[in-house]
Scaffold this motif. Structure first.
Motif, mmCIF file in Angstrom:
data_model
loop_
_atom_site.group_PDB
_atom_site.id
_atom_site.type_symbol
_atom_site.label_atom_id
_atom_site.label_comp_id
_atom_site.label_asym_id
_atom_site.label_seq_id
_atom_site.Cartn_x
_atom_site.Cartn_y
_atom_site.Cartn_z
ATOM 1 N N UNK A 12 0.858 -0.991 0.000
ATOM 2 C CA UNK A 12 0.209 -0.082 -0.152
ATOM 3 C C UNK A 12 0.679 1.253 -0.163
ATOM 4 N N UNK A 13 2.078 1.128 0.625
ATOM 5 C CA UNK A 13 3.191 2.367 0.579
ATOM 6 C C UNK A 13 3.417 2.697 -0.789
ATOM 7 N N UNK A 14 3.730 1.401 -1.461
ATOM 8 C CA UNK A 14 4.111 1.647 -2.695
ATOM 9 C C UNK A 14 3.320 2.185 -3.612
ATOM 10 N N UNK A 15 1.781 1.736 -3.500
ATOM 11 C CA UNK A 15 0.718 2.153 -4.308
ATOM 12 C C UNK A 15 0.528 3.590 -4.117
ATOM 13 N N UNK A 38 -5.564 6.221 1.017
ATOM 14 C CA UNK A 38 -4.650 5.416 1.596
ATOM 15 C C UNK A 38 -3.968 6.052 2.721
ATOM 16 N N UNK A 39 -3.756 7.281 2.689
ATOM 17 C CA UNK A 39 -2.939 8.226 3.874
ATOM 18 C C UNK A 39 -4.032 8.261 4.964
ATOM 19 N N UNK A 40 -5.438 8.383 4.747
ATOM 20 C CA UNK A 40 -6.521 8.402 5.387
ATOM 21 C C UNK A 40 -6.475 7.288 6.369
ATOM 22 N N UNK A 41 -6.247 5.982 5.648
ATOM 23 C CA UNK A 41 -6.455 4.926 6.330
ATOM 24 C C UNK A 41 -5.177 4.668 7.344
ATOM 25 N N UNK A 62 4.404 1.413 8.789
ATOM 26 C CA UNK A 62 5.074 0.861 7.473
ATOM 27 C C UNK A 62 4.755 1.380 6.308
ATOM 28 N N UNK A 63 3.467 1.500 6.305
ATOM 29 C CA UNK A 63 2.939 2.206 5.041
ATOM 30 C C UNK A 63 3.626 3.620 4.492
ATOM 31 N N UNK A 64 3.481 4.392 5.694
ATOM 32 C CA UNK A 64 3.937 5.591 5.583
ATOM 33 C C UNK A 64 5.342 5.673 5.419
ATOM 34 N N UNK A 65 5.984 4.966 6.046
ATOM 35 C CA UNK A 65 7.685 4.826 5.892
ATOM 36 C C UNK A 65 8.000 4.556 4.350
ATOM 37 N N UNK A 66 7.113 3.428 3.984
ATOM 38 C CA UNK A 66 7.368 2.927 2.561
ATOM 39 C C UNK A 66 7.226 4.197 1.758
ATOM 40 N N UNK A 67 6.028 4.796 1.644
ATOM 41 C CA UNK A 67 5.660 5.652 0.868
ATOM 42 C C UNK A 67 6.878 6.797 0.881
#
Lengths: 531, 315
Positions: free
Chosen positions: B118-121, B134-137, B196-201
């Motif tokens: 999800x971070x990549x997307x 995705x950022x809200x999630x 993890x998603x935020x860091x990946x993004x």
């Protein structure tokens, strides 16, 4: 057509009746699933002082005598024989003799004899070479001089003076008979009893499992194959578990009034009862140091209480106002209403009481411009903290500004013992609705649980007088007089007596919740599941 | 490399020794002990009985002797006895480790398998509606306390299905077994997944602006190849660091989740043991957790070198 209808009605009636009769006929089998509110420290009832131990482990044992498990109000007239076949008092009321059953075996197959009775009570009196780690009810047997046996099936309690209350103390869930041949350490981890259920396992913080004792001396009992307690300290999870059918019953007397509404709305078929549990919420006062060494300030404090407000806020009105003994109709020894209301602070006009309290405070040197600054100490547990906050709010009206001082459980009794408090909020539970237990434990000079060190030799004489009195009516009057004096002396002002709920599924049969004790009603030998 | 590993192992031992001293001293500095708690239940403290019990449990010995007894026993595999259950501490701790390990493992798996893609997307579609959603999630994952989320899941489960995934040591079906662990793992892993998603993004956004990414695109590499082969491989390093830290933090999160879902793992057991001041259980459990944390840190450091050839140890 009419005859067909009549036939159909008749057939339905027969079906209904047969269904009722089937439901009334106890069924054997099934595991009774209850959640437990916390992980008990041990399995030894004699070493415990919380009903968290009694509820899961009482089914393992038997007493000499026991309160009838299907009469909610425990009293001398509801005491039934258990390991004893019969009992008799001597002419001078100083010897209580029990004839014991001969057909009883311990769960490990060894026979039960009078030696086990002697062993148990010698250990409780501290006369045995084997010692309990802790012995919280040693004072119950203060008047027992010795326990003697006459052959294998007779045991006698010889008293220093008459004490009719002894039989009630022996009928409590706190008075099981232990086997002589099992050490106290083993009884804490793998208890052996004579009761309807055998111990299977106790996994701390997880579960307690009991299984049917097929050799139980009461033939045909128990009906259940076993009882399983799942330990769930989180109350929300536990209640959801009950609603979703994971459990057949909630932990007894553990459902608060607001939660009870939730249960009934989510599971309308659940059977729920609300009963008093003989636990009083009270104020402990350090009268050995300023400012509460001043009787006027203590009296002002008692006058400032709006007891109804406490009950309304905390229990939506489902609580009782009384003295030391549990209020009527469930309490056996409660003062009559007019007598209670004649005690300062118990009158219905709260504002008038507070006006009087303010005058006493002004006499002691306090007033609108000079407030008394104190701390209200209490344990860091919700049932303690919540009323403490209400108390702080109420005493503002008599020029007392208090700050809440929450104390960790491990520090509570050491703090109280070293008198490191001025005002404390405390809960006092009574295992038996019996003045001997309540008065000596909480108000006798030098008693360990007399936290305030209240000591009045004149009242203590009355304690002994009522304790020896065999005439029930005379004894009641003495108890009322004592209770009134204790409240007037502001020994330990009682704020209220709580009521709590218990729920079970409709197919659970023969459960009775006691209405004047939380410690005595968990033998579960004839509980059955109609499913 | 070998010298580095030896040095790290030595440092790990020193760290663990330091932790053992701190735990031991701190536990005894906290007011009250098991004897106070036991007498608390009785409603009074009898000084003579208290002294007897303290002697019986070895609490009256000097603190240094108590420490040496513990460490000596630990080195021989003897963890002592629980004060409460009076059973060997090892017997109490061992059965609970796999329960927590399964839960933590599933939570980490959930965190990585949801958070990284999800971070990549989100990074690839920066500024799009999907990115905002995705950022809200992810923000809600960081904001929702796990106990609250756990309770919501339980309430929804009872309300919708009439049952709830409460722990059962002997599940009858694989579905029950999965729900026992998967649902709480999701509740506790949601926060980690969000992080993890935020860091990946953010890491991906930084990498996607690099020259070599532009070069890869100019050479005609497909978007998938650019994003997952060229960018993600280089963006994943900080993500591994975060997952490593989260693995250590997870124990804290599991205390609440194990309580709400009534899972008899080591996290809840630790809290109960602390409540009872059951020193043998607390100090051994904290040591176990310390070993896990130190080992995870070590593994993460080793992974750096495996993933990024530019990193070399011992230079």
């Amino acid at each position: 057509m009419r005859s067909v209808q009549a036939l159909a009605v008749a057939a339905l009636s027969v079906l209904a009746i047969s269904d009722i009769s089937r439901a009334a006929e106890p069924k054997s089998g099934g595991i009774f699933r209850i959640y437990h509110r916390d992980s008990p420290g041990s399995a030894s009832i004699h070493e415990g002082a919380t009903y968290s131990v009694n509820v899961p482990f009482m089914p393992i044992f038997n007493n000499l005598v026991i309160f009838d498990q299907h009469i909610a109000q425990n009293s001398a007239s509801t005491i039934r024989p258990e390991l004893a076949e019969s009992w008799a008092w001597s002419g001078d009321n100083k010897t209580l003799t029990f004839k014991l059953r001969k057909d009883v075996k311990w769960h490990d197959g060894k026979p039960f004899t009078s030696a086990d009775v002697k062993c148990t009570f010698d250990m409780l009196m501290g006369k045995s070479p084997q010692k309990f780690r802790q012995n919280p009810r040693k004072s119950w047997y203060e008047q027992v001089d010795e326990v003697t046996t006459n052959g294998d099936y007779e045991a006698s309690f010889k008293l220093k003076r008459p004490q009719p209350a002894l039989l009630s103390l022996l009928a409590s869930g706190y008075s099981p008979v232990y086997p002589c041949h099992v050490s106290p350490a083993e009884m804490r981890t793998k208890p052996i009893g004579t009761g309807p259920f055998k111990f299977v396992e106790f996994k701390a913080n997880e579960s307690i499992k009991l299984t049917k004792n097929p050799d139980y001396f009461k033939k045909g009992l128990p009906y259940l194959d076993g009882i399983e307690f799942t330990i769930i300290p989180n109350r929300s999870t536990a209640i959801l578990g009950f609603v979703s059918g994971k459990f057949d019953m909630t932990f007894p007397t553990e459902v608060s009034i607001p939660l009870l509404k939730d249960v009934k709305s989510q599971d309308p078929k659940a059977v729920c009862v609300v009963e008093p549990n003989n636990v009083s919420t009270n104020i402990i006062i350090n009268s050995t140091a300023p400012p509460f060494d001043n009787l006027d300030i203590r009296r002002a404090l008692a006058l400032a209480l709006d007891r109804k407000a406490f009950i309304q806020i905390m229990f939506e009105g489902q609580g009782d106002i009384g003295g030391t003994m549990e209020p009527a109709p469930d309490g056996l020894w409660a003062m009559p209403k007019d007598m209670l209301e004649s005690i300062p602070g118990y009158g219905p006009d709260v504002e008038k009481n507070r006006e009087e309290a303010r005058k006493l405070m002004q006499k002691a040197g306090y007033g609108p411009d000079k407030h008394l600054q104190i701390k209200v100490s209490t344990r860091n547990i919700a049932v303690y903290r919540d009323p403490a906050i209400i108390l702080i709010d109420q005493i503002k009206s008599i020029y007392i500004d208090a700050e809440l001082d929450v104390v960790d459980t491990a520090q509570w009794f050491p703090k109280i013992a070293r008198k490191d408090y001025s005002l404390g909020l405390n809960l006092t539970g009574n295992a038996v609705d019996e003045p001997d237990q309540s008065f000596y434990e909480n108000y006798a000079c030098g008693s360990e649980r007399n936290y305030t060190n209240y000591c009045n030799k004149d009242i203590e004489k009355l304690f002994d007088q009522q304790s020896e009195e065999t005439n029930l009516d005379k004894r009641k009057k003495l108890v009322w007089e004592i209770d009134k004096k204790l409240q007037e002396d502001v020994a330990r002002p009682i704020i209220f007596h709580a009521r709590t709920g218990t729920c079970w599924k409709p197919y659970v049969k023969n459960v009775t919740i006691m209405s004047n004790s939380s410690y005595n009603g968990y033998r579960y030998e004839d509980v059955w599941l109609d499913k | 490399m070998f010298a580095y590993i030896v040095r790290r192992l030595f440092l790990m031992l020193v760290t663990l020794f330091g932790i053992s001293v701190i735990i031991f001293v701190l536990l005894r500095v906290v007011p009250g002990n098991i004897v106070d708690i036991l007498f608390d239940a009785a409603g009074f403290v009898d000084p003579a009985d208290k002294a007897n019990l303290e002697r019986e449990l070895g609490l009256s010995q000097p603190i240094v002797i108590q420490y040496l007894h513990w460490i000596g026993g630990l080195l021989h595999g003897d963890l002592g006895y629980s004060y409460v259950s009076e059973k060997p501490a090892l017997e109490e701790i061992l059965p609970r480790i796999p329960i927590t390990a399964r839960l933590a493992g599933l939570a980490l798996l959930f965190s990585a398998s949801i958070g990284i893609p999800l971070g990549v997307i989100s990074a690839v579609h920066q500024g799009s509606k999907l990115d905002y959603a995705l950022r809200v999630v992810s923000l809600s994952g960081l904001s929702l306390p796990s106990f609250w989320l756990g309770l919501l899941i339980l309430m929804a489960s009872v309300s919708l299905f009439g049952t709830m995934p409460i722990f059962n040591p002997n599940p009858k079906t694989w579905l029950e077994a999965l729900s026992i662990y998967a649902v709480p793992a999701m509740a506790v892993g949601f926060r980690s997944a969000a992080l993890t998603m935020r860091i990946t993004r953010s890491s991906m956004l930084e990498i996607l602006r690099q020259d070599y990414i532009r070069t890869a695109r100019a050479k005609g590499a497909s978007e998938a190849s650019v994003n997952y082969h060229h960018a993600l491989k280089n963006a994943v390093l900080p993500v591994i660091t975060v997952i490593g830290i989260e693995a250590a933090f997870l124990i804290g999160g599991l205390i609440v989740t194990e309580t709400v879902f009534n899972i008899p793992g080591i996290a809840r057991f630790l809290v109960e043991a602390l409540r009872w001041r059951d020193y043998p259980i607390v100090q051994n459990l904290v040591m176990f957790i310390a070993v896990v944390v130190v080992a995870v840190n070590f593994i993460v450091d080793m992974l750096y070198a495996a993933i990024d050839p530019r990193i070399r140890f011992g230079d």
